[in-house]
Design an enzyme around this catalytic site. Structure first.
Site, PDB file in Angstrom:
ATOM      1  N   GLU A  85      24.012  -5.387 -21.027  1.00  0.00           N
ATOM      2  CA  GLU A  85      23.868  -6.820 -20.805  1.00  0.00           C
ATOM      3  C   GLU A  85      22.433  -7.288 -21.032  1.00  0.00           C
ATOM      4  OE1 GLU A  85      27.075  -5.261 -17.939  1.00  0.00           O
ATOM      5  OE2 GLU A  85      25.149  -4.582 -18.720  1.00  0.00           O
ATOM      6  N   CYS A 126      25.766  -4.732 -13.161  1.00  0.00           N
ATOM      7  CA  CYS A 126      25.026  -4.172 -12.039  1.00  0.00           C
ATOM      8  C   CYS A 126      24.093  -5.260 -11.488  1.00  0.00           C
ATOM      9  CB  CYS A 126      24.229  -2.948 -12.493  1.00  0.00           C
ATOM     10  SG  CYS A 126      22.738  -3.362 -13.445  1.00  0.00           S
TER      11      CYS A 126
END
Length: 158
Positions: free
Chosen positions: A57, A85
């Protein structure tokens, strides 16, 4: 929108598998799309780049921001093979991403050795209560730098 979600999420999942099998890093892939246009793709490169922040990401966010020449991705959707996360989620917030679509959950990630529960538990604690030693050493020059920013007439807010 659902058809496009399926297409872009499938690409994120495919990236996760392709790059994992190429030994780039863990099984994580991401695609950022705005107004039907793919701005960037990313994949986990932690072990291949020796960069613990090179999550799929974050890599995709960095590439997308560079592609649009802006630190904001308002209106964009982040498609990712796994629930982000804490670092990746924070990065999505900082980039002003409007939506996240993910496949695997953090519980499923934990089951294969990617357990972020400790970090999620640490974040809300006061700094002195965290497992990572944090020491506050106030300095006038640091305060002065913040004051200079507050007064800077040509600053770009983010």
């Amino acid at each position: 929108m659902a058809d496009q979600d399926a297409v872009h999420l499938a690409r994120a999942v495919a990236l996760s598998r392709e790059r994992m099998e190429a030994n780039a890093g863990g099984p994580f892939g991401a695609v950022i799309v705005r107004d039907g246009v793919v701005l960037a793709e990313g994949w986990n490169k932690v072990t291949s780049s020796n960069d613990p922040t090179a999550h799929a990401e974050v890599t995709a966010i960095r590439r997308a921001c560079e592609a649009v020449n802006s630190f904001e991705l308002k209106g964009a959707t982040l498609y990712t093979s796994c629930e982000p996360c804490p670092m990746c989620l924070a990065s999505a917030y900082w980039a002003r991403i409007s939506r996240i679509v993910y496949a695997n959950t953090r519980t499923e990630a934990a089951a294969i050795g990617f357990d972020d529960a400790f970090i999620y538990d640490e974040i809300p604690k006061e700094p002195a209560a965290r497992a990572l030693v944090m020491e506050h050493h106030p300095r006038k020059d640091a305060t002065d730098a913040f004051a200079a920013w507050a007064e800077k007439p040509d600053k770009i807010l983010y």
